[in-house]
Design an enzyme around this catalytic site. Structure first.
Site, PDB file in Angstrom:
ATOM      1  N   SER A  28       0.818  -1.211   0.000  1.00  0.00           N
ATOM      2  CA  SER A  28       0.000   0.000   0.000  1.00  0.00           C
ATOM      3  C   SER A  28       0.856   1.268   0.000  1.00  0.00           C
ATOM      4  O   SER A  28       1.767   1.408   0.815  1.00  0.00           O
ATOM      5  CB  SER A  28      -0.868   0.065   1.268  1.00  0.00           C
ATOM      6  OG  SER A  28      -1.607  -1.104   1.415  1.00  0.00           O
ATOM      7  N   HIS A  59      -3.494   0.489  -4.312  1.00  0.00           N
ATOM      8  CA  HIS A  59      -2.987  -0.623  -5.123  1.00  0.00           C
ATOM      9  C   HIS A  59      -3.464  -0.486  -6.563  1.00  0.00           C
ATOM     10  O   HIS A  59      -4.650  -0.325  -6.817  1.00  0.00           O
ATOM     11  CB  HIS A  59      -3.507  -1.955  -4.585  1.00  0.00           C
ATOM     12  CG  HIS A  59      -2.865  -2.378  -3.302  1.00  0.00           C
ATOM     13  ND1 HIS A  59      -1.516  -2.550  -3.168  1.00  0.00           N
ATOM     14  CD2 HIS A  59      -3.390  -2.669  -2.095  1.00  0.00           C
ATOM     15  CE1 HIS A  59      -1.232  -2.945  -1.936  1.00  0.00           C
ATOM     16  NE2 HIS A  59      -2.360  -3.009  -1.259  1.00  0.00           N
ATOM     17  N   HIS A  81      -5.364  -9.368  -0.469  1.00  0.00           N
ATOM     18  CA  HIS A  81      -5.222  -9.769   0.936  1.00  0.00           C
ATOM     19  C   HIS A  81      -6.240 -10.851   1.276  1.00  0.00           C
ATOM     20  O   HIS A  81      -7.324 -10.904   0.713  1.00  0.00           O
ATOM     21  CB  HIS A  81      -5.468  -8.572   1.862  1.00  0.00           C
ATOM     22  CG  HIS A  81      -4.620  -7.382   1.551  1.00  0.00           C
ATOM     23  ND1 HIS A  81      -4.914  -6.526   0.525  1.00  0.00           N
ATOM     24  CD2 HIS A  81      -3.483  -6.927   2.124  1.00  0.00           C
ATOM     25  CE1 HIS A  81      -3.984  -5.573   0.474  1.00  0.00           C
ATOM     26  NE2 HIS A  81      -3.106  -5.799   1.433  1.00  0.00           N
ATOM     27  N   TYR A  83      -8.165 -10.872   3.760  1.00  0.00           N
ATOM     28  CA  TYR A  83      -9.423 -10.303   4.264  1.00  0.00           C
ATOM     29  C   TYR A  83     -10.398  -9.911   3.158  1.00  0.00           C
ATOM     30  O   TYR A  83     -11.563  -9.680   3.419  1.00  0.00           O
ATOM     31  CB  TYR A  83      -9.173  -9.096   5.178  1.00  0.00           C
ATOM     32  CG  TYR A  83      -8.460  -7.909   4.541  1.00  0.00           C
ATOM     33  CD1 TYR A  83      -9.102  -7.094   3.616  1.00  0.00           C
ATOM     34  CD2 TYR A  83      -7.153  -7.616   4.880  1.00  0.00           C
ATOM     35  CE1 TYR A  83      -8.440  -6.013   3.041  1.00  0.00           C
ATOM     36  CE2 TYR A  83      -6.495  -6.532   4.322  1.00  0.00           C
ATOM     37  CZ  TYR A  83      -7.138  -5.740   3.401  1.00  0.00           C
ATOM     38  OH  TYR A  83      -6.489  -4.685   2.832  1.00  0.00           O
ATOM     39  N   GLU A  84      -9.912  -9.842   1.905  1.00  0.00           N
ATOM     40  CA  GLU A  84     -10.813  -9.379   0.842  1.00  0.00           C
ATOM     41  C   GLU A  84     -11.886 -10.416   0.533  1.00  0.00           C
ATOM     42  O   GLU A  84     -13.040 -10.064   0.320  1.00  0.00           O
ATOM     43  CB  GLU A  84     -10.005  -9.008  -0.406  1.00  0.00           C
ATOM     44  CG  GLU A  84      -9.175  -7.737  -0.168  1.00  0.00           C
ATOM     45  CD  GLU A  84      -8.194  -7.440  -1.281  1.00  0.00           C
ATOM     46  OE1 GLU A  84      -8.620  -7.414  -2.443  1.00  0.00           O
ATOM     47  OE2 GLU A  84      -7.005  -7.241  -0.978  1.00  0.00           O
ATOM     48  N   ALA A 111       2.972  -2.269   4.301  1.00  0.00           N
ATOM     49  CA  ALA A 111       2.825  -1.243   5.330  1.00  0.00           C
ATOM     50  C   ALA A 111       2.518  -1.988   6.625  1.00  0.00           C
ATOM     51  O   ALA A 111       1.792  -2.984   6.608  1.00  0.00           O
ATOM     52  CB  ALA A 111       1.681  -0.314   4.971  1.00  0.00           C
ATOM     53  N   MET A 206      -1.381  -7.058   7.677  1.00  0.00           N
ATOM     54  CA  MET A 206      -2.447  -7.920   7.152  1.00  0.00           C
ATOM     55  C   MET A 206      -2.056  -8.600   5.833  1.00  0.00           C
ATOM     56  O   MET A 206      -2.931  -9.031   5.079  1.00  0.00           O
ATOM     57  CB  MET A 206      -3.708  -7.078   6.922  1.00  0.00           C
ATOM     58  CG  MET A 206      -4.161  -6.295   8.146  1.00  0.00           C
ATOM     59  SD  MET A 206      -5.561  -5.233   7.740  1.00  0.00           S
ATOM     60  CE  MET A 206      -5.604  -4.150   9.195  1.00  0.00           C
ATOM     61  N   SER A 207      -0.764  -8.667   5.532  1.00  0.00           N
ATOM     62  CA  SER A 207      -0.367  -9.234   4.232  1.00  0.00           C
ATOM     63  C   SER A 207       0.931 -10.022   4.371  1.00  0.00           C
ATOM     64  O   SER A 207       1.339 -10.402   5.463  1.00  0.00           O
ATOM     65  CB  SER A 207      -0.161  -8.095   3.222  1.00  0.00           C
ATOM     66  OG  SER A 207       0.960  -7.319   3.580  1.00  0.00           O
ATOM     67  N   ASN A 230       2.569   3.476  11.358  1.00  0.00           N
ATOM     68  CA  ASN A 230       1.933   3.898  12.625  1.00  0.00           C
ATOM     69  C   ASN A 230       2.470   3.046  13.765  1.00  0.00           C
ATOM     70  O   ASN A 230       3.044   1.976  13.532  1.00  0.00           O
ATOM     71  CB  ASN A 230       0.405   3.686  12.528  1.00  0.00           C
ATOM     72  CG  ASN A 230       0.044   2.253  12.160  1.00  0.00           C
ATOM     73  OD1 ASN A 230       0.097   1.865  10.996  1.00  0.00           O
ATOM     74  ND2 ASN A 230      -0.305   1.467  13.161  1.00  0.00           N
ATOM     75  N   HIS A 242      -7.040   3.515   7.402  1.00  0.00           N
ATOM     76  CA  HIS A 242      -6.363   3.150   6.151  1.00  0.00           C
ATOM     77  C   HIS A 242      -5.769   4.402   5.496  1.00  0.00           C
ATOM     78  O   HIS A 242      -4.692   4.344   4.899  1.00  0.00           O
ATOM     79  CB  HIS A 242      -7.340   2.460   5.206  1.00  0.00           C
ATOM     80  CG  HIS A 242      -6.674   1.911   3.980  1.00  0.00           C
ATOM     81  ND1 HIS A 242      -5.683   0.946   4.042  1.00  0.00           N
ATOM     82  CD2 HIS A 242      -6.826   2.208   2.666  1.00  0.00           C
ATOM     83  CE1 HIS A 242      -5.268   0.676   2.808  1.00  0.00           C
ATOM     84  NE2 HIS A 242      -5.940   1.427   1.965  1.00  0.00           N
TER      85      HIS A 242
END
Ligand code: HPA
Length: 267
Positions: A28, A59, A81, A83-84, A111, A206-207, A230, A242
């Site tokens: 990202s 993306h 990802h 989660y998608e 990220a 998350m990736s 962060n 996000h």
């Protein structure tokens, strides 16, 4: 496998006589790295059967072929990802295709949130190992004993050294640590962050982890960089979003670019 063969066929039609050495996956907000690639051609993921539809802001969803210095690279500008769609193997065809077209190694970027005070937002962390907090694997359903992948040294020690030297050459402090993979899409709770810190994590995201598993399943060596966007949940007053991820990733993009360019020129 046939989708991989189809992708290889489509790629060979687009790019003749091109042998990629390094495959890169851009996380990202890191898409601007592509400005540094002497691009020969690009193919939208949509034209490659089984490639993910990159649906998350930041993306692009393109496969780029070109050179950085004298090194032939193929860049995935965007990823999908878990989660998608709840599919841990969403990147399987893409990774297998990178292997099938001859990439000798991969560089993964993402990220991430930091769990260590010294690695502040805007800094970069070399991932030296990971913890899979999701309980799933992209290899569920894979057949043959090849599925029992050795995950020691999953992050290749020699490639890690090359990444360390590239950062040093550019006078950039490269943090190092263990990345914990959470499914998302929600950010973690402060209690979850405390828990994984106790377990030994230095960053969360998350990736990447499913891609690492898929690449090691193919026998592809790899290294991975996290752009710290962060402090993880509960570590600062800043609310997580996000938008913040994308904006901090873009701010740190210059730093990552310098490291990646030196790294790629020396491959
Ligand atoms: N958690 C999970 N994924 C992330 C974070 C985070 O704090 N920051 C960027 N991606």
């Amino acid at each position: 496998m046939s989708q991989v063969n189809d992708c290889v066929g489509i790629i060979n039609q687009h790019v003749k006589n091109f042998k990629p050495e390094v495959g890169l996956i851009l996380g990202s907000g890191l898409g601007q790295f592509c400005d540094n690639v002497k691009t020969i051609t690009s193919i939208d993921f949509g034209s490659l059967p089984g490639f993910p539809i990159a649906g998350v802001g930041g993306h692009a969803g393109r496969l780029l072929f070109g050179q950085v210095g004298d090194t032939n690279v193929v860049v995935m500008q965007g990823r999908a990802h878990y989660y998608e769609d709840g599919k841990a193997d969403v990147m399987a065809v893409a990774i297998q295709t990178l292997n099938a077209i001859g990439c000798k190694s991969l560089v993964l970027t993402n990220a991430a949130g930091s769990l260590v005070k010294e690695a502040s937002p805007g800094s970069v962390m070399l991932i030296t190992d990971h913890i899979n907090m999701t309980g799933v694997s992209p290899l569920f359903g894979a057949e043959s004993n090849k599925r029992f992948v050795d995950m020691s040294d999953a992050y290749d020690p020699d490639l890690n050294d090359a990444m360390r030297s590239s950062a040093e050459k550019n006078g950039i402090k490269l943090h190092e640590g263990v990345y914990a993979w959470f499914s998302g899409p929600q950010f973690e709770t402060p209690a979850e962050i405390k828990a994984v810190k106790t377990l030994g994590a230095d960053a969360v995201g998350m990736s990447t982890v499913p891609e690492v598993i898929l690449a090691r399943h193919q026998g592809l060596p790899l290294c991975a960089l996290s752009v710290i966007t962060n402090y993880a949940a509960g570590m600062s007053e800043t609310k997580l979003s996000h938008e913040q991820t994308i904006s901090f990733a873009s701010k740190a993009a210059d730093t990552v670019e310098k490291i990646l360019i030196s790294y790629l020129k020396n491959q």
